[in-house]
Design a protein around this motif. Structure first.
Motif, PDB file in Angstrom:
ATOM      1  N   ASP A  83       0.829  -1.212   0.000  1.00  0.00           N
ATOM      2  CA  ASP A  83       0.000   0.000   0.000  1.00  0.00           C
ATOM      3  C   ASP A  83       0.865   1.265   0.000  1.00  0.00           C
ATOM      4  OD1 ASP A  83      -2.297  -1.525   0.027  1.00  0.00           O
ATOM      5  OD2 ASP A  83      -2.581  -1.387   2.202  1.00  0.00           O
ATOM      6  N   ILE A  84       1.926   1.257   0.787  1.00  0.00           N
ATOM      7  CA  ILE A  84       2.828   2.414   0.842  1.00  0.00           C
ATOM      8  C   ILE A  84       3.471   2.651  -0.518  1.00  0.00           C
ATOM      9  CG2 ILE A  84       5.015   3.237   1.804  1.00  0.00           C
ATOM     10  CD1 ILE A  84       4.192   1.760   4.410  1.00  0.00           C
ATOM     11  N   ALA A  85       3.915   1.577  -1.152  1.00  0.00           N
ATOM     12  CA  ALA A  85       4.570   1.705  -2.451  1.00  0.00           C
ATOM     13  C   ALA A  85       3.601   2.221  -3.513  1.00  0.00           C
ATOM     14  CB  ALA A  85       5.146   0.357  -2.871  1.00  0.00           C
ATOM     15  N   LEU A  86       2.368   1.725  -3.490  1.00  0.00           N
ATOM     16  CA  LEU A  86       1.389   2.136  -4.499  1.00  0.00           C
ATOM     17  C   LEU A  86       1.006   3.607  -4.344  1.00  0.00           C
ATOM     18  CD1 LEU A  86      -0.978  -0.978  -4.636  1.00  0.00           C
ATOM     19  CD2 LEU A  86       0.813  -0.325  -6.255  1.00  0.00           C
ATOM     20  N   GLU A  87       1.127   4.121  -3.139  1.00  0.00           N
ATOM     21  CA  GLU A  87       0.790   5.527  -2.898  1.00  0.00           C
ATOM     22  C   GLU A  87       1.981   6.461  -3.079  1.00  0.00           C
ATOM     23  OE1 GLU A  87      -0.725   5.460   1.060  1.00  0.00           O
ATOM     24  OE2 GLU A  87      -2.519   4.289   0.530  1.00  0.00           O
ATOM     25  N   SER A  88       3.141   5.896  -3.360  1.00  0.00           N
ATOM     26  CA  SER A  88       4.369   6.695  -3.460  1.00  0.00           C
ATOM     27  C   SER A  88       4.488   7.344  -4.832  1.00  0.00           C
ATOM     28  CB  SER A  88       5.592   5.814  -3.219  1.00  0.00           C
ATOM     29  OG  SER A  88       5.839   4.975  -4.336  1.00  0.00           O
ATOM     30  N   ALA A  89       5.553   8.133  -4.991  1.00  0.00           N
ATOM     31  CA  ALA A  89       5.812   8.815  -6.264  1.00  0.00           C
ATOM     32  C   ALA A  89       6.592   7.944  -7.249  1.00  0.00           C
ATOM     33  CB  ALA A  89       6.595  10.103  -5.998  1.00  0.00           C
ATOM     34  N   ALA A  90       6.851   6.695  -6.903  1.00  0.00           N
ATOM     35  CA  ALA A  90       7.602   5.818  -7.805  1.00  0.00           C
ATOM     36  C   ALA A  90       6.898   5.690  -9.147  1.00  0.00           C
ATOM     37  CB  ALA A  90       7.791   4.441  -7.182  1.00  0.00           C
ATOM     38  N   ARG A  91       7.677   5.774 -10.227  1.00  0.00           N
ATOM     39  CA  ARG A  91       7.126   5.616 -11.574  1.00  0.00           C
ATOM     40  C   ARG A  91       6.902   4.141 -11.909  1.00  0.00           C
ATOM     41  NH1 ARG A  91       4.191   6.158 -15.908  1.00  0.00           N
ATOM     42  NH2 ARG A  91       5.250   6.202 -17.913  1.00  0.00           N
ATOM     43  N   VAL A  92       7.736   3.266 -11.332  1.00  0.00           N
ATOM     44  CA  VAL A  92       7.716   1.841 -11.673  1.00  0.00           C
ATOM     45  C   VAL A  92       7.539   1.011 -10.411  1.00  0.00           C
ATOM     46  CG1 VAL A  92       9.031  -0.073 -12.678  1.00  0.00           C
ATOM     47  CG2 VAL A  92       9.201   2.225 -13.674  1.00  0.00           C
ATOM     48  N   PHE A  93       6.655   0.019 -10.478  1.00  0.00           N
ATOM     49  CA  PHE A  93       6.494  -0.972  -9.424  1.00  0.00           C
ATOM     50  C   PHE A  93       7.169  -2.239  -9.916  1.00  0.00           C
ATOM     51  CE2 PHE A  93       4.645  -4.188  -6.825  1.00  0.00           C
ATOM     52  CZ  PHE A  93       4.207  -3.593  -5.654  1.00  0.00           C
ATOM     53  N   SER A  94       8.229  -2.628  -9.236  1.00  0.00           N
ATOM     54  CA  SER A  94       9.055  -3.756  -9.666  1.00  0.00           C
ATOM     55  C   SER A  94       8.844  -4.937  -8.728  1.00  0.00           C
ATOM     56  CB  SER A  94      10.535  -3.321  -9.674  1.00  0.00           C
ATOM     57  OG  SER A  94      11.390  -4.411  -9.921  1.00  0.00           O
ATOM     58  N   TYR A  95       8.751  -6.142  -9.308  1.00  0.00           N
ATOM     59  CA  TYR A  95       8.430  -7.331  -8.507  1.00  0.00           C
ATOM     60  C   TYR A  95       9.321  -8.485  -8.928  1.00  0.00           C
ATOM     61  CZ  TYR A  95       5.207 -10.047  -5.561  1.00  0.00           C
ATOM     62  OH  TYR A  95       4.648 -10.787  -4.562  1.00  0.00           O
ATOM     63  N   ALA A  96       9.708  -9.319  -7.950  1.00  0.00           N
ATOM     64  CA  ALA A  96      10.675 -10.374  -8.249  1.00  0.00           C
ATOM     65  C   ALA A  96      10.368 -11.664  -7.506  1.00  0.00           C
ATOM     66  CB  ALA A  96      12.090  -9.903  -7.891  1.00  0.00           C
ATOM     67  N   VAL A  97      10.852 -12.742  -8.069  1.00  0.00           N
ATOM     68  CA  VAL A  97      10.919 -14.116  -7.555  1.00  0.00           C
ATOM     69  C   VAL A  97       9.581 -14.742  -7.196  1.00  0.00           C
ATOM     70  CG1 VAL A  97      13.292 -13.845  -6.790  1.00  0.00           C
ATOM     71  CG2 VAL A  97      11.491 -13.510  -5.135  1.00  0.00           C
ATOM     72  N   GLY A  98       8.488 -14.232  -7.723  1.00  0.00           N
ATOM     73  CA  GLY A  98       7.197 -14.859  -7.502  1.00  0.00           C
ATOM     74  C   GLY A  98       6.121 -14.240  -8.371  1.00  0.00           C
ATOM     75  N   ASP A  99       4.965 -14.881  -8.401  1.00  0.00           N
ATOM     76  CA  ASP A  99       3.834 -14.432  -9.205  1.00  0.00           C
ATOM     77  C   ASP A  99       3.112 -13.294  -8.487  1.00  0.00           C
ATOM     78  OD1 ASP A  99       1.411 -14.179 -10.628  1.00  0.00           O
ATOM     79  OD2 ASP A  99       1.448 -16.296 -11.178  1.00  0.00           O
ATOM     80  N   PRO A 100       2.979 -12.137  -9.114  1.00  0.00           N
ATOM     81  CA  PRO A 100       2.341 -10.986  -8.466  1.00  0.00           C
ATOM     82  C   PRO A 100       0.823 -11.078  -8.402  1.00  0.00           C
ATOM     83  CG  PRO A 100       2.918 -10.421 -10.704  1.00  0.00           C
ATOM     84  CD  PRO A 100       3.464 -11.811 -10.477  1.00  0.00           C
ATOM     85  N   VAL A 101       0.249 -11.977  -9.177  1.00  0.00           N
ATOM     86  CA  VAL A 101      -1.192 -12.207  -9.215  1.00  0.00           C
ATOM     87  C   VAL A 101      -1.926 -10.886  -9.460  1.00  0.00           C
ATOM     88  CG1 VAL A 101      -3.131 -13.439  -8.139  1.00  0.00           C
ATOM     89  CG2 VAL A 101      -0.785 -14.145  -7.628  1.00  0.00           C
ATOM     90  N   ASP A 102      -2.654 -10.362  -8.462  1.00  0.00           N
ATOM     91  CA  ASP A 102      -3.500  -9.189  -8.662  1.00  0.00           C
ATOM     92  C   ASP A 102      -2.739  -7.872  -8.591  1.00  0.00           C
ATOM     93  OD1 ASP A 102      -3.009  -9.609  -5.912  1.00  0.00           O
ATOM     94  OD2 ASP A 102      -4.714  -8.328  -5.381  1.00  0.00           O
ATOM     95  N   LEU A 103      -1.457  -7.910  -8.239  1.00  0.00           N
ATOM     96  CA  LEU A 103      -0.718  -6.661  -8.046  1.00  0.00           C
ATOM     97  C   LEU A 103      -0.525  -5.881  -9.343  1.00  0.00           C
ATOM     98  CD1 LEU A 103       2.096  -7.457  -5.460  1.00  0.00           C
ATOM     99  CD2 LEU A 103       0.098  -5.978  -5.180  1.00  0.00           C
TER     100      LEU A 103
END
Length: 321
Positions: A83-103
């Motif tokens: 939730d914190i990351a999604l509300e941040s100013a980051a341009r990119v949401f990066s995910y690793a080593v697993g299936d993000p499913v609904d993210l």
């Protein structure tokens, strides 16, 4: 200057991504330094408390007005951190080593691009079906959690499988010639971890940086017993961490049955080390590219050399035609 379609998608100047490496080095200072140098810096969110993550994401925006990413490892995600990351100013949401499913959809609905790291063609195709914006194809040479297929083999297969989604190469890339090779394989950029661990701005212990500089490529080994200490969560990819050999690793490697029976005692060693910034004494996550790293440099200088040396390598290759 090297510029690819990936640069245009993100809004950066050069196709260099600083990997998300949890709390071990990828804090606000490093992320901002890479972004200010024209690449894509990343704040590693995994393993951070909510307050720490909030502070890091706010601080990186104070240090740069350029695009940056926030990264999670699947086995260390928390709902609050997401939730914190999604509300941040980051341009990119990066995910690793697993299936993000609904993210994926959640991140895109919050206005972010979703960048997913994979280790096989099957994973890449699955992530393509999930609608990710960018794919990182990480070869087994990489430090931290990774698969077993080499970068040289994996990247062109993933590029072909998911086209036209931009693919960024990872694993074994610490200098400009390796960046040029990644581009020749069809990647549109490189996601680089170990080289940036050995940077001035990386927030890990100086002794860890010195270990990287002193290491040869064969010193970086797969830690085969890791998941016997702490079982992976559902939807985790088939990955194992790579780290520089230590007495701790030497004691337990290839002794998985013993590790299972003594997992609680082993965790009692690792837990305090992680909290006290001594993880390098036990499992210093590092890729095979350490063998090509000979000095600790400012992040901006690393970016400059990567791009400049890649340009020279590409020019030399063009002369062969």
């Amino acid at each position: 200057m090297i510029r690819t379609g990936f640069c245009d998608v993100i809004g950066i100047e050069v196709p260099v991504v600083q990997a998300g490496m949890g709390p071990f080095g990828s804090g606000a200072e490093l992320a901002a330094a890479v972004s200010n140098a024209g690449g894509l810096g990343t704040v590693g969110a995994s393993g951070r408390t909510a307050d720490d993550l909030k502070g890091q994401l706010a601080h990186v925006r104070e240090l740069t007005d350029r695009p940056f990413a926030v990264n999670f490892a699947h086995h260390q995600r928390t709902d609050e951190g997401i939730d914190i990351a999604l509300e941040s100013a980051a341009r990119v949401f990066s995910y690793a080593v697993g299936d993000p499913v609904d993210l994926v959809q959640r991140a895109q609905d919050s206005g972010k691009l979703f960048m997913q790291q994979v280790h096989t063609v099957e994973q890449a195709e699955r992530m393509s079906d999930r609608g990710v914006d960018i794919i990182i194809a990480q070869g087994g040479e990489a430090g931290g959690f990774g698969g077993h297929i080499s970068t040289l083999v994996l990247v062109p297969e993933v590029v072909r499988a998911v086209s036209p989604i931009p693919v960024v190469a990872a694993g074994g890339i610490s200098h400009g010639r390796a960046l040029a090779a990644a581009l020749a394989l069809g990647a549109q950029g490189a996601n680089i971890g170990t080289r940036f661990l050995a940077s001035v701005e990386a927030s890990l212990a100086d002794d860890w940086k010195k270990l990287i500089v002193a290491a040869s490529s064969e010193d970086a080994v797969k830690v085969d017993f890791w998941w016997d200490i702490m079982p992976p969560p559902p939807d985790e990819f088939n990955v194992l961490p790579r780290a520089l050999q230590t007495s701790f690793i030497e004691r337990w490697i290839h002794r998985r049955d013993d590790v299972r029976s003594e997992g609680e005692r082993i965790m009692s060693e690792l837990g305090p080390a992680l909290q006290q910034g001594r993880m390098h004494e036990f499992v210093p996550f590092t890729g095979q590219s350490a063998g090509a790293i000979h000095e600790i440099l400012p992040a901006a200088e690393i970016v400059r050399r990567l791009v400049e040396d890649a340009e020279q390598a590409l020019r030399e290759c063009a002369e062969l035609l």
